[in-house]
Design a protein around this motif. Structure first.
Motif, PDB file in Angstrom:
ATOM      1  N   ASP A 240       0.856  -1.172   0.000  1.00 51.11           N
ATOM      2  CA  ASP A 240       0.000   0.000   0.000  1.00 51.11           C
ATOM      3  C   ASP A 240       0.897   1.228   0.000  1.00 51.11           C
ATOM      4  O   ASP A 240       1.219   1.803   1.033  1.00 51.11           O
ATOM      5  CB  ASP A 240      -0.905  -0.029   1.233  1.00 51.11           C
ATOM      6  CG  ASP A 240      -1.991   1.032   1.169  1.00 51.11           C
ATOM      7  OD1 ASP A 240      -1.896   1.908   0.285  1.00 51.11           O
ATOM      8  OD2 ASP A 240      -2.921   0.988   1.985  1.00 51.11           O
TER       9      ASP A 240
ATOM     10  N   GLY B 123      -5.964   2.516  -0.246  1.00 48.88           N
ATOM     11  CA  GLY B 123      -6.852   1.434   0.166  1.00 48.88           C
ATOM     12  C   GLY B 123      -7.472   1.710   1.524  1.00 48.88           C
ATOM     13  O   GLY B 123      -8.690   1.561   1.710  1.00 48.88           O
TER      14      GLY B 123
ATOM     15  N   LEU C 120     -10.100   4.522   1.319  1.00 44.17           N
ATOM     16  CA  LEU C 120     -11.389   4.077   0.792  1.00 44.17           C
ATOM     17  C   LEU C 120     -12.142   3.232   1.810  1.00 44.17           C
ATOM     18  O   LEU C 120     -13.374   3.320   1.917  1.00 44.17           O
ATOM     19  CB  LEU C 120     -11.182   3.302  -0.510  1.00 44.17           C
ATOM     20  CG  LEU C 120     -10.738   4.124  -1.716  1.00 44.17           C
ATOM     21  CD1 LEU C 120     -10.475   3.208  -2.914  1.00 44.17           C
ATOM     22  CD2 LEU C 120     -11.785   5.168  -2.078  1.00 44.17           C
ATOM     23  N   GLU C 121     -11.416   2.401   2.555  1.00 41.52           N
ATOM     24  CA  GLU C 121     -12.058   1.583   3.581  1.00 41.52           C
ATOM     25  C   GLU C 121     -12.774   2.477   4.600  1.00 41.52           C
ATOM     26  O   GLU C 121     -13.899   2.191   5.022  1.00 41.52           O
ATOM     27  CB  GLU C 121     -11.018   0.716   4.293  1.00 41.52           C
ATOM     28  CG  GLU C 121     -10.371  -0.348   3.420  1.00 41.52           C
ATOM     29  CD  GLU C 121     -11.227  -1.588   3.287  1.00 41.52           C
ATOM     30  OE1 GLU C 121     -12.265  -1.683   3.971  1.00 41.52           O
ATOM     31  OE2 GLU C 121     -10.848  -2.469   2.498  1.00 41.52           O
TER      32      GLU C 121
ATOM     33  N   LEU D 243      -5.213   0.225  -9.512  1.00 43.70           N
ATOM     34  CA  LEU D 243      -5.843   0.218  -8.194  1.00 43.70           C
ATOM     35  C   LEU D 243      -5.113  -0.718  -7.232  1.00 43.70           C
ATOM     36  O   LEU D 243      -4.902  -0.386  -6.062  1.00 43.70           O
ATOM     37  CB  LEU D 243      -7.310  -0.197  -8.321  1.00 43.70           C
ATOM     38  CG  LEU D 243      -8.246   0.850  -8.939  1.00 43.70           C
ATOM     39  CD1 LEU D 243      -9.579   0.208  -9.310  1.00 43.70           C
ATOM     40  CD2 LEU D 243      -8.472   2.018  -7.975  1.00 43.70           C
TER      41      LEU D 243
ATOM     42  N   VAL E 231      -5.417  -0.937  -3.082  1.00 44.85           N
ATOM     43  CA  VAL E 231      -6.843  -1.199  -2.930  1.00 44.85           C
ATOM     44  C   VAL E 231      -7.076  -2.704  -2.998  1.00 44.85           C
ATOM     45  O   VAL E 231      -6.569  -3.381  -3.893  1.00 44.85           O
ATOM     46  CB  VAL E 231      -7.650  -0.480  -4.031  1.00 44.85           C
ATOM     47  CG1 VAL E 231      -9.154  -0.716  -3.843  1.00 44.85           C
ATOM     48  CG2 VAL E 231      -7.352   1.020  -4.023  1.00 44.85           C
TER      49      VAL E 231
ATOM     50  N   VAL F  49     -12.686  -4.857  -3.132  1.00 47.61           N
ATOM     51  CA  VAL F  49     -13.143  -3.483  -3.323  1.00 47.61           C
ATOM     52  C   VAL F  49     -13.041  -3.102  -4.801  1.00 47.61           C
ATOM     53  O   VAL F  49     -13.939  -2.477  -5.365  1.00 47.61           O
ATOM     54  CB  VAL F  49     -12.332  -2.504  -2.452  1.00 47.61           C
ATOM     55  CG1 VAL F  49     -12.725  -1.061  -2.738  1.00 47.61           C
ATOM     56  CG2 VAL F  49     -12.534  -2.826  -0.981  1.00 47.61           C
ATOM     57  N   ILE F  50     -11.944  -3.491  -5.436  1.00 45.52           N
ATOM     58  CA  ILE F  50     -11.765  -3.219  -6.863  1.00 45.52           C
ATOM     59  C   ILE F  50     -12.912  -3.803  -7.669  1.00 45.52           C
ATOM     60  O   ILE F  50     -13.455  -3.170  -8.578  1.00 45.52           O
ATOM     61  CB  ILE F  50     -10.425  -3.800  -7.352  1.00 45.52           C
ATOM     62  CG1 ILE F  50      -9.255  -3.016  -6.744  1.00 45.52           C
ATOM     63  CG2 ILE F  50     -10.336  -3.777  -8.875  1.00 45.52           C
ATOM     64  CD1 ILE F  50      -7.898  -3.616  -7.047  1.00 45.52           C
TER      65      ILE F  50
END
Length: 255
Positions: A90, A95, A98-99, A177, A182, A186-187
């Motif tokens: 990461d 990531g 977004l979480e 991504l 990510v 999620v992607i």
């Protein structure tokens, strides 16, 4: 099977049930009916795109993941249906960002507003690039005009000819991504009610079609020539757009 390595980046596998992929040392060995076995060193691969029946042996898949080489699976229409994204770090914290956002109650509204803003920006640049009037930037109006331009450029079957290019574009989005940290679910949109790879590919798809309309060289029908067309002419121009859209996810603020 069709395969191509262009600038030491891409291995495209359009396989049959008889296609076999095995790990041979630090290379993928690919054999298909009527063709001699070919070897692809892992160190020369950046990503692998595969159509059905190319699942391969477990050792080869593990080696790709350990080497950090994403493997994307497309259906017959070029739709991304699966991915092995490999190990990644990461690098940016995107990531985790977004979480946190996805846990907010108004996340769907925030995400939809972000999508619309990105689409407006891309449509503005598309109209400027093609020399079209900017009086009406509604997506449905632009789509109708762009569909007509694609039909004039590629013929009545333009949509079918676009499918494999959109599949490769989705793999680029998935790779970007994943490199930004990510998670794969999620992607793919399995969490967060935001199918990122689908939505970002649709956004950059506007640019892809605009590039095809503006490109003086004709679009190859299919196969390695089409992949080479994408790698040599389209990818260098589309990749900055992909990265710009992905980076704009940081504009989704927590407050």
């Amino acid at each position: 099977m069709q395969e191509l390595t262009t600038s030491r980046r891409l291995l495209f596998l359009d396989g049959t049930a008889e296609t076999r992929i095995r790990l041979d040392g630090r290379a993928l060995a690919v054999r298909s009916p009527g063709r001699a076995r070919q070897w692809y060193p892992l160190r020369l691969l950046a990503r692998v795109i595969s159509r059905p029946n190319d699942a391969g042996e477990g050792a080869a898949m593990i080696a790709l993941n350990e080497a950090g080489i994403p493997l994307f699976f497309l259906d017959k229409d070029g739709k991304l249906v699966g991915a092995c994204l490999g190990r990644f770090d990461d690098r940016t914290g995107l990531g985790a960002h977004l979480e946190t956002l996805m846990a907010l109650p108004d996340w769907p509204v925030r995400y939809e507003n972000w999508l619309r803003a990105q689409e407006r920006r891309i449509l503005h640049h598309l109209h400027v690039a093609l020399g079209w009037p900017q009086a009406d930037l509604r997506p449905e109006v632009t789509r109708e005009r762009l569909d007509g331009a694609m039909r004039q450029r590629l013929g009545s079957a333009w949509s079918a000819r676009l499918h494999p290019l959109m599949g490769i574009l989705r793999s680029e989005v998935g790779r970007e991504l994943s490199e930004m940290g990510v998670d794969a679910d999620v992607i793919a949109g399995l969490r967060g009610q935001a199918p990122l790879v689908r939505d970002i590919s649709a956004l950059v798809g506007w640019t892809l079609r605009g590039r095809i309309v503006a490109e003086p060289r004709s679009l190859p029908a299919d196969g390695p020539a089409l992949i080479g067309y994408f790698e040599g002419l389209l990818r260098p121009k589309l990749l900055p757009s992909v990265r710009r859209v992905v980076a704009s996810l940081w504009k989704l603020r927590l407050a």
